[in-house]
Design a protein around this motif. Structure first.
Motif, PDB file in Angstrom:
ATOM      1  N   ILE A  20     -10.508   2.700  -6.150  1.00 15.68           N
ATOM      2  CA  ILE A  20     -10.268   2.947  -4.729  1.00 15.68           C
ATOM      3  C   ILE A  20      -9.678   1.721  -4.042  1.00 15.68           C
ATOM      4  O   ILE A  20      -9.045   1.833  -2.988  1.00 15.68           O
ATOM      5  CB  ILE A  20     -11.548   3.399  -3.989  1.00 15.68           C
ATOM      6  N   ARG A  21      -9.842   0.539  -4.651  1.00 16.90           N
ATOM      7  CA  ARG A  21      -9.253  -0.682  -4.094  1.00 16.90           C
ATOM      8  C   ARG A  21      -7.814  -0.898  -4.583  1.00 16.90           C
ATOM      9  O   ARG A  21      -6.992  -1.436  -3.843  1.00 16.90           O
ATOM     10  CB  ARG A  21     -10.095  -1.897  -4.499  1.00 16.90           C
ATOM     11  N   HIS A  22      -7.507  -0.482  -5.799  1.00 19.14           N
ATOM     12  CA  HIS A  22      -6.235  -0.809  -6.434  1.00 19.14           C
ATOM     13  C   HIS A  22      -5.084  -0.222  -5.629  1.00 19.14           C
ATOM     14  O   HIS A  22      -5.034   0.989  -5.358  1.00 19.14           O
ATOM     15  CB  HIS A  22      -6.213  -0.273  -7.867  1.00 19.14           C
ATOM     16  N   VAL A  23      -4.121  -1.077  -5.285  1.00 17.46           N
ATOM     17  CA  VAL A  23      -3.053  -0.697  -4.358  1.00 17.46           C
ATOM     18  C   VAL A  23      -2.198   0.462  -4.890  1.00 17.46           C
ATOM     19  O   VAL A  23      -1.610   1.206  -4.103  1.00 17.46           O
ATOM     20  CB  VAL A  23      -2.173  -1.920  -4.024  1.00 17.46           C
ATOM     21  N   ASN A  24      -2.132   0.644  -6.189  1.00 19.23           N
ATOM     22  CA  ASN A  24      -1.349   1.744  -6.747  1.00 19.23           C
ATOM     23  C   ASN A  24      -2.196   2.980  -7.013  1.00 19.23           C
ATOM     24  O   ASN A  24      -1.805   4.100  -6.672  1.00 19.23           O
ATOM     25  CB  ASN A  24      -0.658   1.293  -8.043  1.00 19.23           C
ATOM     26  N   ILE A  25      -3.361   2.808  -7.600  1.00 17.79           N
ATOM     27  CA  ILE A  25      -4.207   3.957  -7.939  1.00 17.79           C
ATOM     28  C   ILE A  25      -4.684   4.673  -6.680  1.00 17.79           C
ATOM     29  O   ILE A  25      -4.761   5.904  -6.639  1.00 17.79           O
ATOM     30  CB  ILE A  25      -5.412   3.509  -8.799  1.00 17.79           C
TER      31      ILE A  25
END
Length: 219
Positions: A20-25
């Motif tokens: 939920i933090r990852h800018v792409n995922i």
């Protein structure tokens, strides 16, 4: 206040937090909602260990079986709109709970770096003597959580209060620690260091409502 930071121990929770933090995922809104939901399930499980249990006998096809089951009357209350996926995760585990919903949002009058919390919509059952679970995925300043709790007071006094958040800033955690009863429990997946000038959690994840449901029109 009793503060339970679940990320202090390594578990599968870290995988969902990272996504939920990852800018792409996080750009995959369906996956973002599902990860918030799964985090809600993990927090529900951890919180359930503190509920009141009593021995009950159930009948199986072959014989009776004794088991301890929780006997709390639970009310789940979520802050719209970002709280919907988290609410679903809680409801997956506390499927017989009553439900409450409230809208609370930041209203910026003149200065974009200052705001007040506006509560416009509220639907809630009687809370008297029940276990209230108040859920908001992002605990930034803590003002929304407090405003929501104050708005619920006319519906009765809960026996117990549990606050559930996905990510919080230390400032927000300190704020609710100072404003809620000492017997209140906070269940949170991660506590971040600080807030920026606009009151957003750093490093955080961005706007949970927008990531879950798309960007909203500003008034």
């Amino acid at each position: 206040m009793h503060i339970h930071n679940i990320s202090n121990q390594n578990s599968i929770l870290n995988t969902f937090l990272s996504e939920i933090r990852h800018v792409n995922i996080q750009k995959d809104s369906m996956r973002f909602r599902r990860n918030i939901e799964r985090i809600g399930e993990i927090l529900s499980y951890e919180m359930s260990k503190t509920l009141n249990f009593c021995a009950q006998t159930i009948e199986t096809p072959l014989a009776n079986s004794n088991i301890n089951l929780y006997d709390d009357n639970i009310v789940l209350c979520s802050i719209l709109r970002a709280g919907v996926p988290l609410h679903n995760g809680l409801l997956n585990y506390f499927d017989t709970a009553e439900n409450a919903f409230i809208s609370a949002y930041r209203h910026h009058k003149h200065d974009p770096e200052s705001f007040e919390i506006i509560v416009e919509y509220l639907a809630c059952p009687n809370l008297e003597g029940k276990t209230l679970i108040l859920a908001d995925p992002m605990l930034a300043t803590g003002q929304s959580m407090l405003a929501t709790f104050e708005a619920l007071k006319p519906f009765g006094t809960p026996k117990e209060v549990h606050l559930i958040s996905v990510i919080g800033a230390q400032e927000g955690v300190d704020f609710i620690d100072n404003h809620f009863d000492k017997n209140t429990h906070l269940w949170i997946a991660a506590i971040d260091e600080t807030l920026n000038d606009k009151g957003y959690i750093i490093p955080g994840l961005g706007d949970a409502g927008d990531l879950a449901f798309g960007e909203k029109l500003q008034k």
